[in-house]
Design a protein around this motif. Sequence first.
Motif, mmCIF file in Angstrom:
data_model
loop_
_atom_site.group_PDB
_atom_site.id
_atom_site.type_symbol
_atom_site.label_atom_id
_atom_site.label_comp_id
_atom_site.label_asym_id
_atom_site.label_seq_id
_atom_site.Cartn_x
_atom_site.Cartn_y
_atom_site.Cartn_z
ATOM 1 N N VAL A 132 -8.533 83.934 -75.929
ATOM 2 C CA VAL A 132 -7.916 84.844 -74.972
ATOM 3 C C VAL A 132 -8.986 85.359 -74.022
ATOM 4 C CG1 VAL A 132 -6.815 87.079 -74.722
ATOM 5 C CG2 VAL A 132 -6.097 85.537 -76.560
ATOM 6 N N GLN A 133 -8.658 85.363 -72.771
ATOM 7 C CA GLN A 133 -9.562 85.928 -71.769
ATOM 8 C C GLN A 133 -8.882 87.092 -71.070
ATOM 9 O OE1 GLN A 133 -8.856 82.336 -71.387
ATOM 10 N NE2 GLN A 133 -10.421 82.050 -72.960
ATOM 11 N N LEU A 134 -9.635 88.156 -70.902
ATOM 12 C CA LEU A 134 -9.160 89.344 -70.205
ATOM 13 C C LEU A 134 -10.143 89.669 -69.096
ATOM 14 C CD1 LEU A 134 -8.302 91.551 -73.323
ATOM 15 C CD2 LEU A 134 -6.714 90.162 -71.987
ATOM 16 N N ALA A 135 -9.615 89.948 -67.921
ATOM 17 C CA ALA A 135 -10.485 90.245 -66.787
ATOM 18 C C ALA A 135 -9.963 91.480 -66.071
ATOM 19 C CB ALA A 135 -10.544 89.055 -65.840
ATOM 20 N N GLU A 136 -10.774 92.542 -66.052
ATOM 21 C CA GLU A 136 -10.395 93.778 -65.371
ATOM 22 C C GLU A 136 -10.887 93.754 -63.924
ATOM 23 O OE1 GLU A 136 -11.959 95.074 -69.541
ATOM 24 O OE2 GLU A 136 -12.524 93.689 -67.934
ATOM 25 N N LYS A 192 3.167 87.494 -64.481
ATOM 26 C CA LYS A 192 1.758 87.299 -64.166
ATOM 27 C C LYS A 192 0.857 87.483 -65.373
ATOM 28 C CE LYS A 192 2.182 88.839 -59.356
ATOM 29 N NZ LYS A 192 1.705 89.815 -58.349
ATOM 30 N N ILE A 193 1.433 87.899 -66.504
ATOM 31 C CA ILE A 193 0.657 88.214 -67.708
ATOM 32 C C ILE A 193 -0.476 89.167 -67.328
ATOM 33 C CG2 ILE A 193 -0.315 87.316 -69.841
ATOM 34 C CD1 ILE A 193 0.712 84.603 -69.138
ATOM 35 N N GLY A 211 -4.761 82.482 -71.699
ATOM 36 C CA GLY A 211 -5.186 81.780 -72.893
ATOM 37 C C GLY A 211 -4.155 81.680 -73.984
ATOM 38 N N ARG A 212 -3.230 82.646 -74.072
ATOM 39 C CA ARG A 212 -2.220 82.587 -75.120
ATOM 40 C C ARG A 212 -0.982 83.315 -74.653
ATOM 41 N NH1 ARG A 212 -4.972 83.871 -81.001
ATOM 42 N NH2 ARG A 212 -6.331 82.079 -81.080
ATOM 43 N N THR A 213 0.096 83.110 -75.390
ATOM 44 C CA THR A 213 1.273 83.914 -75.119
ATOM 45 C C THR A 213 1.042 85.342 -75.619
ATOM 46 O OG1 THR A 213 3.607 84.193 -75.527
ATOM 47 C CG2 THR A 213 2.321 83.222 -77.309
ATOM 48 N N PHE A 214 1.456 86.308 -74.847
ATOM 49 C CA PHE A 214 1.200 87.703 -75.172
ATOM 50 C C PHE A 214 2.446 88.442 -75.625
ATOM 51 C CE2 PHE A 214 -3.178 88.668 -74.079
ATOM 52 C CZ PHE A 214 -3.546 87.490 -73.480
ATOM 53 N N ARG A 215 3.467 87.716 -75.956
ATOM 54 C CA ARG A 215 4.735 88.377 -76.252
ATOM 55 C C ARG A 215 4.662 89.271 -77.473
ATOM 56 N NH1 ARG A 215 8.821 83.253 -75.196
ATOM 57 N NH2 ARG A 215 8.337 83.016 -72.988
ATOM 58 N N SER A 216 3.751 88.979 -78.395
ATOM 59 C CA SER A 216 3.652 89.793 -79.606
ATOM 60 C C SER A 216 2.407 90.655 -79.617
ATOM 61 C CB SER A 216 3.664 88.886 -80.840
ATOM 62 O OG SER A 216 2.559 87.999 -80.802
#
Length: 123
Positions: A2-6, A76-77, A26-31
């Motif tokens: 998973v990648q997160l960019a602020e 847009k996740i 990088g992944r589904t974020f539904r959960s």
Amino acid sequence: QVQLAESGGGLVQAGGSLRLTCAASGRTFRSYGMGWFRQAPGKEREFVAGINWNDGNTYYADSVKGRFTISRDNGKITVYLRMNSLKPEDTAVYYCAATTSGVGQHEKIYDFWGQGTQVTVSS
């Protein structure tokens, strides 16, 4: 992975507003639970706000209730943190984080972190 960019940090005068953005990939974020944390110089990192991706429930630290709003864009996740009525004590590096469990205030439950974005509020 998973990648997160602020993004969206900057310098603003007291009373002003900023909107932070956390772009996830990088992944589904539904959960997932998504959180915003901040760390001021010489202080521990603290929880600011969180949102559960599946039901949209939101949570806030007492210090930001009524001033900050967390939201998400499923398409847009992306998670946003709208910050109004900013105060000098809001000055910190703001981090986006993701947890595979529900949103909580303890940073240890978060599995993935962004690199942070600086917010500076001048008096």
